[in-house]
Design a protein around this motif. Structure first.
Motif, mmCIF file in Angstrom:
data_model
loop_
_atom_site.group_PDB
_atom_site.id
_atom_site.type_symbol
_atom_site.label_atom_id
_atom_site.label_comp_id
_atom_site.label_asym_id
_atom_site.label_seq_id
_atom_site.Cartn_x
_atom_site.Cartn_y
_atom_site.Cartn_z
ATOM 1 N N TYR A 87 0.847 -1.195 0.000
ATOM 2 C CA TYR A 87 0.000 0.000 0.000
ATOM 3 C C TYR A 87 0.882 1.245 0.000
ATOM 4 O O TYR A 87 1.868 1.314 0.736
ATOM 5 C CB TYR A 87 -0.886 -0.007 1.244
ATOM 6 C CG TYR A 87 -1.719 1.228 1.395
ATOM 7 C CD1 TYR A 87 -1.308 2.260 2.238
ATOM 8 C CD2 TYR A 87 -2.914 1.377 0.721
ATOM 9 C CE1 TYR A 87 -2.072 3.402 2.392
ATOM 10 C CE2 TYR A 87 -3.692 2.513 0.872
ATOM 11 C CZ TYR A 87 -3.267 3.520 1.696
ATOM 12 O OH TYR A 87 -4.030 4.651 1.848
ATOM 13 N N ALA A 88 0.533 2.211 -0.838
ATOM 14 C CA ALA A 88 1.236 3.495 -0.870
ATOM 15 C C ALA A 88 0.199 4.605 -0.980
ATOM 16 O O ALA A 88 -0.871 4.406 -1.571
ATOM 17 C CB ALA A 88 2.189 3.559 -2.054
ATOM 18 N N ALA A 89 0.509 5.746 -0.394
ATOM 19 C CA ALA A 89 -0.408 6.877 -0.445
ATOM 20 C C ALA A 89 0.377 8.172 -0.453
ATOM 21 O O ALA A 89 1.503 8.229 0.042
ATOM 22 C CB ALA A 89 -1.350 6.845 0.761
ATOM 23 N N CYS A 90 -0.219 9.206 -1.032
ATOM 24 C CA CYS A 90 0.365 10.538 -0.933
ATOM 25 C C CYS A 90 -0.760 11.557 -0.865
ATOM 26 O O CYS A 90 -1.879 11.314 -1.324
ATOM 27 C CB CYS A 90 1.338 10.830 -2.069
ATOM 28 S SG CYS A 90 0.594 10.987 -3.681
ATOM 29 N N LYS A 91 -0.455 12.676 -0.278
ATOM 30 C CA LYS A 91 -1.418 13.744 -0.054
ATOM 31 C C LYS A 91 -1.034 14.949 -0.901
ATOM 32 O O LYS A 91 0.126 15.347 -0.942
ATOM 33 C CB LYS A 91 -1.401 14.107 1.429
ATOM 34 C CG LYS A 91 -2.273 15.257 1.814
ATOM 35 C CD LYS A 91 -2.150 15.453 3.320
ATOM 36 C CE LYS A 91 -2.271 16.902 3.682
ATOM 37 N NZ LYS A 91 -2.098 17.108 5.112
ATOM 38 N N VAL A 92 -2.032 15.538 -1.565
ATOM 39 C CA VAL A 92 -1.850 16.731 -2.374
ATOM 40 C C VAL A 92 -2.681 17.841 -1.742
ATOM 41 O O VAL A 92 -3.871 17.653 -1.503
ATOM 42 C CB VAL A 92 -2.351 16.489 -3.824
ATOM 43 C CG1 VAL A 92 -2.196 17.738 -4.648
ATOM 44 C CG2 VAL A 92 -1.645 15.312 -4.441
ATOM 45 N N THR A 93 -2.075 18.980 -1.450
ATOM 46 C CA THR A 93 -2.812 20.101 -0.871
ATOM 47 C C THR A 93 -3.219 21.057 -1.989
ATOM 48 O O THR A 93 -2.368 21.593 -2.693
ATOM 49 C CB THR A 93 -1.956 20.837 0.172
ATOM 50 O OG1 THR A 93 -1.562 19.902 1.181
ATOM 51 C CG2 THR A 93 -2.727 21.967 0.817
ATOM 52 N N PHE A 94 -4.530 21.247 -2.142
ATOM 53 C CA PHE A 94 -5.042 22.172 -3.149
ATOM 54 C C PHE A 94 -5.241 23.577 -2.591
ATOM 55 O O PHE A 94 -5.150 24.550 -3.311
ATOM 56 C CB PHE A 94 -6.379 21.681 -3.717
ATOM 57 C CG PHE A 94 -6.248 20.505 -4.634
ATOM 58 C CD1 PHE A 94 -5.730 20.658 -5.910
ATOM 59 C CD2 PHE A 94 -6.651 19.245 -4.237
ATOM 60 C CE1 PHE A 94 -5.617 19.577 -6.769
ATOM 61 C CE2 PHE A 94 -6.546 18.163 -5.085
ATOM 62 C CZ PHE A 94 -6.025 18.325 -6.358
ATOM 63 N N GLY A 95 -5.570 23.713 -1.328
ATOM 64 C CA GLY A 95 -5.902 25.022 -0.759
ATOM 65 C C GLY A 95 -7.393 25.252 -0.903
ATOM 66 O O GLY A 95 -8.190 24.663 -0.200
ATOM 67 N N ALA A 96 -7.785 26.118 -1.854
ATOM 68 C CA ALA A 96 -9.204 26.358 -2.120
ATOM 69 C C ALA A 96 -9.815 25.130 -2.785
ATOM 70 O O ALA A 96 -9.110 24.306 -3.369
ATOM 71 C CB ALA A 96 -9.354 27.572 -3.031
ATOM 72 N N GLU A 97 -11.144 25.011 -2.707
ATOM 73 C CA GLU A 97 -11.818 23.861 -3.310
ATOM 74 C C GLU A 97 -11.524 23.805 -4.807
ATOM 75 O O GLU A 97 -11.812 24.763 -5.536
ATOM 76 C CB GLU A 97 -13.327 23.945 -3.085
ATOM 77 C CG GLU A 97 -14.074 22.763 -3.638
ATOM 78 C CD GLU A 97 -15.556 22.790 -3.317
ATOM 79 O OE1 GLU A 97 -16.226 21.793 -3.603
ATOM 80 O OE2 GLU A 97 -16.033 23.808 -2.779
ATOM 81 N N PRO A 98 -10.951 22.700 -5.287
ATOM 82 C CA PRO A 98 -10.619 22.608 -6.708
ATOM 83 C C PRO A 98 -11.858 22.294 -7.544
ATOM 84 O O PRO A 98 -12.760 21.578 -7.108
ATOM 85 C CB PRO A 98 -9.622 21.448 -6.768
ATOM 86 C CG PRO A 98 -10.023 20.573 -5.626
ATOM 87 C CD PRO A 98 -10.513 21.511 -4.550
ATOM 88 N N SER A 99 -11.898 22.830 -8.742
ATOM 89 C CA SER A 99 -12.971 22.492 -9.670
ATOM 90 C C SER A 99 -12.688 21.112 -10.259
ATOM 91 O O SER A 99 -11.579 20.590 -10.160
ATOM 92 C CB SER A 99 -13.051 23.530 -10.791
ATOM 93 O OG SER A 99 -11.884 23.449 -11.605
ATOM 94 N N ASP A 100 -13.687 20.537 -10.907
ATOM 95 C CA ASP A 100 -13.486 19.249 -11.577
ATOM 96 C C ASP A 100 -12.371 19.362 -12.614
ATOM 97 O O ASP A 100 -11.544 18.458 -12.763
ATOM 98 C CB ASP A 100 -14.773 18.778 -12.249
ATOM 99 C CG ASP A 100 -15.839 18.356 -11.251
ATOM 100 O OD1 ASP A 100 -15.506 18.169 -10.061
ATOM 101 O OD2 ASP A 100 -17.009 18.221 -11.667
ATOM 102 N N ALA A 101 -12.344 20.489 -13.334
ATOM 103 C CA ALA A 101 -11.325 20.691 -14.365
ATOM 104 C C ALA A 101 -9.922 20.747 -13.755
ATOM 105 O O ALA A 101 -8.965 20.224 -14.336
ATOM 106 C CB ALA A 101 -11.606 21.966 -15.152
ATOM 107 N N GLU A 102 -9.779 21.369 -12.581
ATOM 108 C CA GLU A 102 -8.472 21.436 -11.916
ATOM 109 C C GLU A 102 -8.008 20.058 -11.454
ATOM 110 O O GLU A 102 -6.834 19.722 -11.578
ATOM 111 C CB GLU A 102 -8.531 22.395 -10.728
ATOM 112 C CG GLU A 102 -8.651 23.842 -11.124
ATOM 113 C CD GLU A 102 -8.929 24.750 -9.948
ATOM 114 O OE1 GLU A 102 -8.303 25.821 -9.899
ATOM 115 O OE2 GLU A 102 -9.768 24.396 -9.091
#
Length: 66
Positions: free
Chosen positions: A29-44
């Motif tokens: 099992y592997a995992a990583c976290k991505v911080t977007f900040g503001a709520e990302p749109s579907d396109a983002e």
């Protein structure tokens, strides 16, 4: 050769929106976290996955994906 399962989940972890990439293959099992900040749109989210999908699979548990 085993079967691989992966998923990307977007959720709110106050005060930021994050993406959690998880992969399981051959019992590992592997995992990583991505911080977007503001709520990302579907396109983002789609653009992020197109740019980083293969690279994020190489990260170890607990690392930030860039």
């Amino acid at each position: 050769m085993g079967c691989a399962h992966s998923r990307f989940t977007v959720l709110f972890e106050g005060p930021f929106w994050i993406g959690l990439y998880e992969r399981e293959e051959n019992g590992l099992y592997a995992a990583c976290k991505v911080t977007f900040g503001a709520e990302p749109s579907d396109a983002e989210v789609y653009a992020f996955l197109n740019r980083h999908w293969g690279r994020s699979e190489e990260r170890r548990v607990g690392k930030e994906c860039r």
